[in-house]
Design an enzyme around this catalytic site. Sequence first.
Site, PDB file in Angstrom:
ATOM      1  CB  ALA A 180      -7.689  35.714 -15.213  1.00  0.00           C
ATOM      2  N   GLY A 184     -12.049  33.440 -19.952  1.00  0.00           N
ATOM      3  CA  GLY A 184     -11.034  34.252 -20.195  1.00  0.00           C
ATOM      4  C   GLY A 184      -9.647  33.452 -20.525  1.00  0.00           C
ATOM      5  CG  HIS A 443       6.813   2.881 -18.694  1.00  0.00           C
ATOM      6  ND1 HIS A 443       7.287   3.978 -17.826  1.00  0.00           N
ATOM      7  CD2 HIS A 443       7.969   2.353 -19.231  1.00  0.00           C
ATOM      8  CE1 HIS A 443       8.475   4.400 -18.408  1.00  0.00           C
ATOM      9  NE2 HIS A 443       8.761   3.485 -19.242  1.00  0.00           N
TER      10      HIS A 443
END
Length: 462
Positions: A180, A184, A443
């Site tokens: 993991a 993986g 923004h």
Amino acid sequence: MNTINTDVAIIGAGSAGLSAYRAAKAAGASAILIEGGAHGTTCARVGCMPSKLLIAAADAAYHATHAGAFGVHIDGAVRIDGREVMARVKRERDRFVGFVVAGVDAMPDADKLSGYARFIDDSVLMVGEHTKVHAKSVVIATGSSAVMPAMYRALGDRAIINDDVFAWDDLPKRVAVIGAGVIGLELGQALARLGVRVSVLGARGRVGPLSDPDIRDYAQRVFSEAFHFEPRAQVQAATREGDEVRLRYVSGAGDVIEDTFDYVLVAAGRKPNIGGLGLKDTSLQLDDDGLPVYDPLTLQAGAHPVFVAGDANGVLPLLHEAADEGRAAGTNAARYPHVAPVERRAPIAIAFTDPGIAMVGARHADLMPESFVTGEVSFEDQGRSRVMLRNRGLMHVYADRASRRFVGAEWIGPDAEHIAHLLAWALQMKLTVDDMLRMPFYHPVVEEGLRTALRDAAVKLA
């Protein structure tokens, strides 16, 4: 028997080796590049680039099947053609490899030697059975290879490593991923999004490179929704049955599970390619794994004119690190005995999952308790992330209590690869959280989430 005399011999023509060659030549030394395998570098041939091509196809499939939430509907099923997917992966991969090969082809023939090298003594290499190379300095840049435990080697061609995925002509139906870590998770999620039934089996609770417990737990929940994920599985048996593999493992909950797969993809780590170098025939000091003991600052093995760079030293198997180390090793080899430390950049690590995973600077696990504060932001309610329906993520930034300097971050979230670069630059410039908060934030952008985390850290430092 041919004999060659050179200032610098570089073993390996990957990212580190190519950089070492160019650096040695730039320093005015004669240099020879020795390569026994195919040219093209791990990154271009079986690593970074083909994996990102597979991930790009997987992302296209995912977004095509999840457009309904925006009111955009695809009438009929989305069809994934595995042969077309893999054909593009290989076609584009070959283009990237071609660029590297073209660069090697452009080098003078006298500077290239084909064959596997081994040390006869500290300064003499035997290449194949045909050429002796006498070098004043040597750079070991032999790269690394995936580890394949004996349990899985017994499965024959049903047990594969990430290199083998990119040789597929079609996608299989069922794949178990052992490990993991970054490889993986990236390949496991990509295959799952392309319609493959995937089980990712970790062993020690690992989720990519993450060390922050809160971020790791959040990431585990996210990936568990994307595919069958067992970060604490203990594989008891792997048995080949015809063209299938039957796995038996104990889950983290203690349940014994048996399942059948077409392939077992072993992503259990990598090891340096030093086995065939004959290092025992040198006077170099070797560690318990047979690697030369070297100075991580200069890459020099003891007092010898031997330098170890890139994946071969087993430290940071990343292309940009290999390139930097190769340059330093090539320069030091050319100027030996006048050597200088590697100029290290701010640490940065990225997993190209969705959401992305990134780490910059000091890991949470390496920071001294009480020496830092943690600023946090959840991307679940972050404006731009929610607009794009990519609002999954949690970020922690770490700031030093005494100096207020930004020292590191770990997170999972949208656009992690881009935010990671901003933070790496900030870290290398030694900015405080106050300096960073004075920087512009447009923004609405995902980076506003970073500002929220920095503000949280600033409040806790007050």
